[in-house]
Scaffold this active site. Structure first.
Site, PDB file in Angstrom:
ATOM      1  N   ARG A 225      42.287  39.186  29.940  1.00  0.00           N
ATOM      2  CA  ARG A 225      43.577  39.075  29.247  1.00  0.00           C
ATOM      3  C   ARG A 225      43.341  39.418  27.773  1.00  0.00           C
ATOM      4  NH1 ARG A 225      45.741  39.583  33.350  1.00  0.00           N
ATOM      5  NH2 ARG A 225      46.996  38.101  34.540  1.00  0.00           N
ATOM      6  N   HIS A 273      47.389  47.959  30.673  1.00  0.00           N
ATOM      7  CA  HIS A 273      47.304  46.886  31.689  1.00  0.00           C
ATOM      8  C   HIS A 273      47.459  47.507  33.092  1.00  0.00           C
ATOM      9  CE1 HIS A 273      47.948  42.317  32.417  1.00  0.00           C
ATOM     10  NE2 HIS A 273      47.395  42.886  33.477  1.00  0.00           N
TER      11      HIS A 273
HETATM   12  P1  NAP Z   1      38.653  33.971  39.776  1.00  0.00           P
HETATM   13  O1  NAP Z   1      38.266  34.373  41.159  1.00  0.00           O
HETATM   14  O2  NAP Z   1      39.378  32.689  39.557  1.00  0.00           O
HETATM   15  O3  NAP Z   1      37.300  33.955  38.917  1.00  0.00           O
HETATM   16  C1  NAP Z   1      37.258  33.525  37.597  1.00  0.00           C
HETATM   17  C2  NAP Z   1      35.820  33.541  37.113  1.00  0.00           C
HETATM   18  O4  NAP Z   1      35.804  33.188  35.724  1.00  0.00           O
HETATM   19  C3  NAP Z   1      34.934  32.527  37.847  1.00  0.00           C
HETATM   20  O5  NAP Z   1      33.652  33.070  38.054  1.00  0.00           O
HETATM   21  C4  NAP Z   1      34.870  31.362  36.854  1.00  0.00           C
HETATM   22  O6  NAP Z   1      33.705  30.577  36.913  1.00  0.00           O
HETATM   23  C5  NAP Z   1      34.882  32.122  35.530  1.00  0.00           C
HETATM   24  N1  NAP Z   1      35.308  31.222  34.456  1.00  0.00           N
HETATM   25  C6  NAP Z   1      36.510  30.641  34.275  1.00  0.00           C
HETATM   26  N2  NAP Z   1      36.503  29.847  33.174  1.00  0.00           N
HETATM   27  C7  NAP Z   1      35.252  29.940  32.670  1.00  0.00           C
HETATM   28  C8  NAP Z   1      34.608  29.340  31.558  1.00  0.00           C
HETATM   29  N3  NAP Z   1      35.238  28.485  30.744  1.00  0.00           N
HETATM   30  N4  NAP Z   1      33.312  29.634  31.347  1.00  0.00           N
HETATM   31  C9  NAP Z   1      32.649  30.491  32.175  1.00  0.00           C
HETATM   32  N5  NAP Z   1      33.206  31.099  33.257  1.00  0.00           N
HETATM   33  C10 NAP Z   1      34.492  30.814  33.491  1.00  0.00           C
HETATM   34  O7  NAP Z   1      39.533  35.094  39.085  1.00  0.00           O
HETATM   35  P2  NAP Z   1      39.628  36.656  39.456  1.00  0.00           P
HETATM   36  O8  NAP Z   1      40.501  36.861  40.622  1.00  0.00           O
HETATM   37  O9  NAP Z   1      38.253  37.229  39.467  1.00  0.00           O
HETATM   38  O10 NAP Z   1      40.440  37.204  38.164  1.00  0.00           O
HETATM   39  C11 NAP Z   1      39.944  36.999  36.856  1.00  0.00           C
HETATM   40  C12 NAP Z   1      40.993  37.369  35.832  1.00  0.00           C
HETATM   41  O11 NAP Z   1      41.147  38.773  35.787  1.00  0.00           O
HETATM   42  C13 NAP Z   1      42.386  36.857  36.119  1.00  0.00           C
HETATM   43  O12 NAP Z   1      42.540  35.517  35.741  1.00  0.00           O
HETATM   44  C14 NAP Z   1      43.232  37.781  35.280  1.00  0.00           C
HETATM   45  O13 NAP Z   1      43.390  37.232  33.978  1.00  0.00           O
HETATM   46  C15 NAP Z   1      42.404  39.050  35.188  1.00  0.00           C
HETATM   47  N6  NAP Z   1      43.059  40.172  35.914  1.00  0.00           N
HETATM   48  C16 NAP Z   1      43.404  41.266  35.215  1.00  0.00           C
HETATM   49  C17 NAP Z   1      44.006  42.332  35.862  1.00  0.00           C
HETATM   50  C18 NAP Z   1      44.369  43.569  35.108  1.00  0.00           C
HETATM   51  O14 NAP Z   1      45.100  44.411  35.633  1.00  0.00           O
HETATM   52  N7  NAP Z   1      43.869  43.767  33.925  1.00  0.00           N
HETATM   53  C19 NAP Z   1      44.236  42.284  37.242  1.00  0.00           C
HETATM   54  C20 NAP Z   1      43.863  41.152  37.932  1.00  0.00           C
HETATM   55  C21 NAP Z   1      43.268  40.086  37.252  1.00  0.00           C
HETATM   56  P3  NAP Z   1      33.318  29.726  38.243  1.00  0.00           P
HETATM   57  O15 NAP Z   1      32.778  30.741  39.212  1.00  0.00           O
HETATM   58  O16 NAP Z   1      32.304  28.779  37.771  1.00  0.00           O
HETATM   59  O17 NAP Z   1      34.610  29.097  38.715  1.00  0.00           O
END
Ligand code: NAP
Length: 310
Positions: A225, A273
């Site tokens: 983000r 985005h």
């Molecule tokens: P996810 O499966 O929930 O994974 C989030 C990861 O971030 C996990 O490994 C988590 O750690 C880690 N994390 C969260 N808070 C943290 C912290 N304080 N310190 C260290 N690590 C932390 O999410 P996802 O599906 O991969 O998606 C991630 C993000 O990508 C979304 O939330 C969204 O903002 C972004 N996104 C962007 C687009 C775009 O088009 N640009 C599209 C889709 C998503 P743990 O493994 O320990 O839980």
């Protein structure tokens, strides 16, 4: 009972068609034409929907966010209390993001900007060959998206490092966790890729101090983000040459204002985005599955953990 659908006008019909293709009996109301508020039992919404508006529906039992990120849901006043919230975990989103990461890592690794500049000047000159085995890619966040991207990068031959909240053990990935782990990973990262959710803990994580820990000449990519990057700190690091380039897909605010320096910066690749776009026909099955589970009182899938904030 009915389903409230709310997204940008250009996507509304595609979502409706995708949901009806799987469950033709669904009564779908396209916002703002919700009909009788008492008949709405589930809402499928994208980030433009006002969470306060959802308090109009007294029988709401499920909220589905049409994306992987849920930071928009956490803005005040948040979802109606007691209503479970699910997000998307979709293969097309995951593979799309993997492609974006691979594309830009390879651009930086293979000196694409330099070769394009040479082409513009009609210069025929070979640059030193990059060594894949020496280019360390550090991923912030090894969730659905980060783990998949890590696998692709490993397949190409990059050493991959990753940072998470809880310690992880992923074959072939050097894993780090917590504040000390972040510092340790950054000092060994040549290309930093942010795939984190935006939470109070991760806001501004790419800042002057963390950028300074990266080796000189490192690259930065952000597709988490916009709030993860302190824009002025990144621009300063690019201008002084410490950071060699950046690929940015997300910004704060969006759309990126026309006067923003990122647009015209020679070391910055701007994406609107669009690194990974939700395809309704791919995402609809899990939405219908959750509607069925909600109706049958079975456990929901892909629930957001509000205590963790993602
Ligand atoms: P996810 O499966 O929930 O994974 C989030 C990861 O971030 C996990 O490994 C988590 O750690 C880690 N994390 C969260 N808070 C943290 C912290 N304080 N310190 C260290 N690590 C932390 O999410 P996802 O599906 O991969 O998606 C991630 C993000 O990508 C979304 O939330 C969204 O903002 C972004 N996104 C962007 C687009 C775009 O088009 N640009 C599209 C889709 C998503 P743990 O493994 O320990 O839980």
């Amino acid at each position: 009972m009915a389903i409230l659908l709310s997204t940008k006008a250009s996507a509304m019909q595609a979502w409706r068609d995708a949901l009806l293709a799987i469950a033709p009996d669904l009564d779908i109301r396209m916002f703002p034409e919700a009909g009788n508020p008492e008949e709405i039992e589930a809402a499928v919404c994208w980030n433009s929907h006002d969470m306060a508006e959802l308090r109009r529906y007294p029988n709401l039992k499920l909220l589905v966010s049409m994306g992987a990120g849920v930071d928009h849901l956490l803005r005040a006043p948040g979802p109606p209390p007691g209503v479970p919230v699910a997000r998307l975990k979709d293969e097309r989103l995951t593979t799309g993001m993997g492609e974006w990461v691979l594309l830009n890592v390879l651009r930086f690794h293979r000196q694409d900007a330099e070769y394009r500049a040479q082409q513009a000047a009609r210069i025929w000159r070979e640059l030193p060959a990059p060594d894949t085995a020496q280019r360390r890619v550090g991923i912030l966040g090894l969730g659905q998206l980060g783990t998949h991207a890590a696998g692709l990068l490993r397949m190409v031959g990059f050493p991959v490092l990753g940072w998470t909240r809880a310690p992880r053990d992923i074959p072939g990935v050097t894993c780090f966790a917590g504040a000390d782990g972040l510092r340790a990973m950054l000092t060994q990262t040549d290309i930093l890729v942010c795939l984190l959710p935006l939470t109070p803990e991760t806001r501004g994580i790419i800042n002057r101090d963390t950028l300074a820990l990266l080796p000189p000449g490192a690259f930065v990519m952000n597709s988490g983000r916009g709030g993860h990057v302190v824009a002025d700190d990144l621009l300063a690091a690019l201008d002084c040459g410490h950071i060699a380039g950046a690929a940015l897909d997300v910004f704060e605010p969006e759309p990126l204002p026309p006067e923003h320096r990122f647009w015209g910066h020679e070391k910055v690749l701007v994406w609107p985005h669009a690194s990974s776009i939700t395809i309704p026909s791919s995402a609809a099955p899990q939405v219908v599955e959750n509607i069925r589970r909600m109706r049958q009182g079975r456990p929901l899938i892909n629930l957001v953990d509000f205590s963790a904030g993602y």
